[in-house]
Scaffold this active site. Structure first.
Site, PDB file in Angstrom:
ATOM      1  N   GLY A  11      10.207   0.612  12.862  1.00 42.04           N
ATOM      2  CA  GLY A  11       8.958   0.243  13.075  1.00 42.04           C
ATOM      3  C   GLY A  11       8.955  -0.809  14.411  1.00 42.04           C
ATOM      4  O   GLY A  11       8.039  -1.647  14.450  1.00 42.04           O
ATOM      5  N   ARG A  14       5.599  -1.501  17.905  1.00 39.60           N
ATOM      6  CA  ARG A  14       4.649  -2.862  18.239  1.00 39.60           C
ATOM      7  C   ARG A  14       5.036  -3.988  17.500  1.00 39.60           C
ATOM      8  O   ARG A  14       5.956  -4.012  16.932  1.00 39.60           O
ATOM      9  CB  ARG A  14       3.078  -2.518  18.027  1.00 39.60           C
ATOM     10  CG  ARG A  14       2.822  -2.077  16.576  1.00 39.60           C
ATOM     11  CD  ARG A  14       1.583  -1.268  16.489  1.00 39.60           C
ATOM     12  NE  ARG A  14       1.485  -0.506  14.994  1.00 39.60           N
ATOM     13  CZ  ARG A  14       0.906  -1.091  13.903  1.00 39.60           C
ATOM     14  NH1 ARG A  14       0.526  -2.310  14.239  1.00 39.60           N
ATOM     15  NH2 ARG A  14       0.846  -0.511  12.950  1.00 39.60           N
ATOM     16  N   TYR A 154       3.046  -7.111  -1.797  1.00 39.08           N
ATOM     17  CA  TYR A 154       3.906  -7.343  -0.563  1.00 39.08           C
ATOM     18  C   TYR A 154       5.198  -8.242  -1.221  1.00 39.08           C
ATOM     19  O   TYR A 154       6.437  -8.043  -0.531  1.00 39.08           O
ATOM     20  CB  TYR A 154       2.926  -7.967   0.315  1.00 39.08           C
ATOM     21  CG  TYR A 154       3.619  -8.218   1.522  1.00 39.08           C
ATOM     22  CD1 TYR A 154       3.901  -7.129   2.575  1.00 39.08           C
ATOM     23  CD2 TYR A 154       3.881  -9.688   2.272  1.00 39.08           C
ATOM     24  CE1 TYR A 154       4.596  -7.677   3.922  1.00 39.08           C
ATOM     25  CE2 TYR A 154       4.452  -9.888   3.408  1.00 39.08           C
ATOM     26  CZ  TYR A 154       4.850  -8.950   4.180  1.00 39.08           C
ATOM     27  OH  TYR A 154       5.245  -9.240   5.472  1.00 39.08           O
ATOM     28  N   ILE A 187       3.210 -14.790  11.825  1.00 34.98           N
ATOM     29  CA  ILE A 187       3.487 -14.493  13.118  1.00 34.98           C
ATOM     30  C   ILE A 187       2.513 -13.784  13.748  1.00 34.98           C
ATOM     31  O   ILE A 187       1.846 -12.899  12.923  1.00 34.98           O
ATOM     32  CB  ILE A 187       4.832 -13.596  13.126  1.00 34.98           C
ATOM     33  CG1 ILE A 187       6.102 -14.208  12.426  1.00 34.98           C
ATOM     34  CG2 ILE A 187       5.405 -13.578  14.594  1.00 34.98           C
ATOM     35  CD1 ILE A 187       6.553 -15.686  12.953  1.00 34.98           C
TER      36      ILE A 187
HETATM   37  P1  NAP Z   1       2.815  -4.589  12.653  1.00 32.68           P
HETATM   38  O1  NAP Z   1       2.447  -5.333  13.906  1.00 32.68           O
HETATM   39  O2  NAP Z   1       1.609  -4.199  11.861  1.00 32.68           O
HETATM   40  O3  NAP Z   1       3.833  -3.289  13.078  1.00 32.68           O
HETATM   41  C1  NAP Z   1       4.663  -2.800  11.910  1.00 32.68           C
HETATM   42  C2  NAP Z   1       5.189  -1.715  12.333  1.00 32.68           C
HETATM   43  O4  NAP Z   1       6.054  -1.239  11.389  1.00 32.68           O
HETATM   44  C3  NAP Z   1       4.812  -0.845  13.270  1.00 32.68           C
HETATM   45  O5  NAP Z   1       5.344  -0.194  14.258  1.00 32.68           O
HETATM   46  C4  NAP Z   1       4.440   0.317  12.201  1.00 32.68           C
HETATM   47  O6  NAP Z   1       4.251   1.640  12.790  1.00 32.68           O
HETATM   48  C5  NAP Z   1       5.621   0.430  11.555  1.00 32.68           C
HETATM   49  N1  NAP Z   1       5.664   1.002  10.256  1.00 32.68           N
HETATM   50  C6  NAP Z   1       4.779   0.878   9.385  1.00 32.68           C
HETATM   51  N2  NAP Z   1       5.091   2.006   8.210  1.00 32.68           N
HETATM   52  C7  NAP Z   1       5.986   2.549   8.812  1.00 32.68           C
HETATM   53  C8  NAP Z   1       6.610   3.634   8.214  1.00 32.68           C
HETATM   54  N3  NAP Z   1       6.673   4.179   6.951  1.00 32.68           N
HETATM   55  N4  NAP Z   1       7.691   4.269   8.683  1.00 32.68           N
HETATM   56  C9  NAP Z   1       8.044   3.715   9.850  1.00 32.68           C
HETATM   57  N5  NAP Z   1       7.522   2.788  10.421  1.00 32.68           N
HETATM   58  C10 NAP Z   1       6.490   2.140   9.718  1.00 32.68           C
HETATM   59  O7  NAP Z   1       3.404  -5.748  11.728  1.00 32.68           O
HETATM   60  P2  NAP Z   1       4.482  -6.889  12.237  1.00 32.68           P
HETATM   61  O8  NAP Z   1       3.904  -8.203  12.089  1.00 32.68           O
HETATM   62  O9  NAP Z   1       5.354  -6.634  13.444  1.00 32.68           O
HETATM   63  O10 NAP Z   1       5.654  -6.881  10.916  1.00 32.68           O
HETATM   64  C11 NAP Z   1       7.057  -6.398  11.209  1.00 32.68           C
HETATM   65  C12 NAP Z   1       7.743  -6.769   9.911  1.00 32.68           C
HETATM   66  O11 NAP Z   1       7.688  -7.962   9.923  1.00 32.68           O
HETATM   67  C13 NAP Z   1       7.319  -6.206   8.697  1.00 32.68           C
HETATM   68  O12 NAP Z   1       8.154  -5.880   7.807  1.00 32.68           O
HETATM   69  C14 NAP Z   1       6.453  -7.469   8.140  1.00 32.68           C
HETATM   70  O13 NAP Z   1       6.278  -7.368   6.777  1.00 32.68           O
HETATM   71  C15 NAP Z   1       7.335  -8.455   8.507  1.00 32.68           C
HETATM   72  N6  NAP Z   1       6.622  -9.777   8.432  1.00 32.68           N
HETATM   73  C16 NAP Z   1       5.593 -10.025   9.439  1.00 32.68           C
HETATM   74  C17 NAP Z   1       4.963 -11.288   9.304  1.00 32.68           C
HETATM   75  C18 NAP Z   1       3.823 -11.548  10.263  1.00 32.68           C
HETATM   76  O14 NAP Z   1       3.117 -12.736  10.071  1.00 32.68           O
HETATM   77  N7  NAP Z   1       3.274 -10.911  11.109  1.00 32.68           N
HETATM   78  C19 NAP Z   1       5.376 -12.271   8.608  1.00 32.68           C
HETATM   79  C20 NAP Z   1       6.526 -11.929   7.780  1.00 32.68           C
HETATM   80  C21 NAP Z   1       7.203 -10.876   7.753  1.00 32.68           C
HETATM   81  P3  NAP Z   1       2.672   2.375  12.883  1.00 32.68           P
HETATM   82  O15 NAP Z   1       2.364   1.957  14.117  1.00 32.68           O
HETATM   83  O16 NAP Z   1       3.328   4.078  13.054  1.00 32.68           O
HETATM   84  O17 NAP Z   1       2.146   1.977  11.434  1.00 32.68           O
END
Ligand code: NAP
Length: 246
Positions: A11, A14, A154, A187
């Site tokens: 993932g 982005r 989640y 984040i």
């Molecule tokens: P994001 O901007 O929504 O990016 C998510 C990434 O995961 C995208 O590249 C997406 O690809 C990919 N993805 C989703 N489903 C997938 C699948 N089935 N197979 C392959 N790739 C997939 O989210 P983020 O905030 O960067 O989050 C990244 C990680 O950090 C996640 O595990 C999230 O739960 C965790 N996290 C985030 C936060 C926060 O506040 N942002 C806090 C705690 C934990 P597509 O573009 O193809 O969908």
């Protein structure tokens, strides 16, 4: 240093994953970027990574699909010869209160976040065992530690990742494979952009540092966990949350 180490980040097109890929590249690692769907700007990301003098390849797979993960890992090893570091970052949210949560929304989040982590790890582990070294960094969340109303799916997936991390760390430590999890707080990415200003203000008020984190602040910790500097750390969950959960 001899040959470069290879990191696969899921993932990574982005958000946090992209920043992790850039950070590891800046530190001299070759990068396999997993993507589910082609995105605008992917070629620019490849160029940005290659500008650090390392190699970058895209490897496609929906992490929820075991066969696709199997093929992706094979393809990555064919291209790079090995995988030294795996960052299980791909994840989604489908928030809702339990009374309104559909079974499909619960399953979709577990399938991608938790089973997706298993699917990629299960296919990478044999190579790490063979080479007698490896690092696995799983992206959990503070919500997996402390819970959050409206996120039963989640937080179940993220708490599951913590149990998975600790069990795997015990299982493969003797093979010189270190497994840790990070638990980011709020984040600033697409995932949290959907929240209203009101909600964001409410969240900031609960964070001792009084602000959201940025993806770079998460990527720096992953860099540490992927480096020699963390050679005596395994089975841990490291919060990156401005003090939100302590
Ligand atoms: P994001 O901007 O929504 O990016 C998510 C990434 O995961 C995208 O590249 C997406 O690809 C990919 N993805 C989703 N489903 C997938 C699948 N089935 N197979 C392959 N790739 C997939 O989210 P983020 O905030 O960067 O989050 C990244 C990680 O950090 C996640 O595990 C999230 O739960 C965790 N996290 C985030 C936060 C926060 O506040 N942002 C806090 C705690 C934990 P597509 O573009 O193809 O969908």
């Amino acid at each position: 240093m001899g040959e470069r180490r290879v990191a696969m980040v899921t993932g990574a097109t982005r958000g946090i994953g992209k920043e992790i890929a850039l950070e590891l590249a800046q530190n001299g690692l070759d990068i396999a970027i997993n993507y589910r769907s082609m995105q605008e700007g992917m070629e620019d990301l490849k160029k940005e990574i290659e500008a650090y003098g390392v190699r970058c390849e895209f490897v496609g797979a929906d992490v929820a699909n075991f066969e696709q993960c199997e093929n992706m890992v094979k393809e990555t090893v064919e291209k790079f010869g090995k995988i030294d570091i795996l960052v299980n970052n791909a994840g989604i949210t489908k928030d809702g209160l339990i009374m309104r949560m559909k079974k499909e929304d619960f399953e979709a989040v577990i399938d991608i976040n938790l089973i997706g982590t298993f699917n990629v790890t299960r296919n990478v582990i044999p190579y790490m065992i063979k080479q007698k070294s490896g690092r696995i960094i799983n992206v959990s969340s503070v919500v997996g530690v402390a819970g959050n109303a409206g996120q039963t799916n989640y937080s179940a997936s993220k708490a599951g990742i913590i149990g998975f991390t600790k069990s795997l760390a015990k299982e493969v430590a003797s093979r010189n494979i270190l497994v840790n999890a990070i638990a980011p707080g709020f984040i600033d990415t697409d995932m949290t952009k959907v929240l209203s200003d009101n909600v964001k203000e409410g969240i900031n008020a609960q964070i001792p540092l009084r602000r959201m984190g940025n993806p770079k602040e998460v990527a720096k910790v992953v860099k540490f966990l992927a480096s020699e500097d963390s050679s005596y750390i395994t089975g841990q969950v490291i919060n990156i949350d401005g003090g939100m959960v302590m």
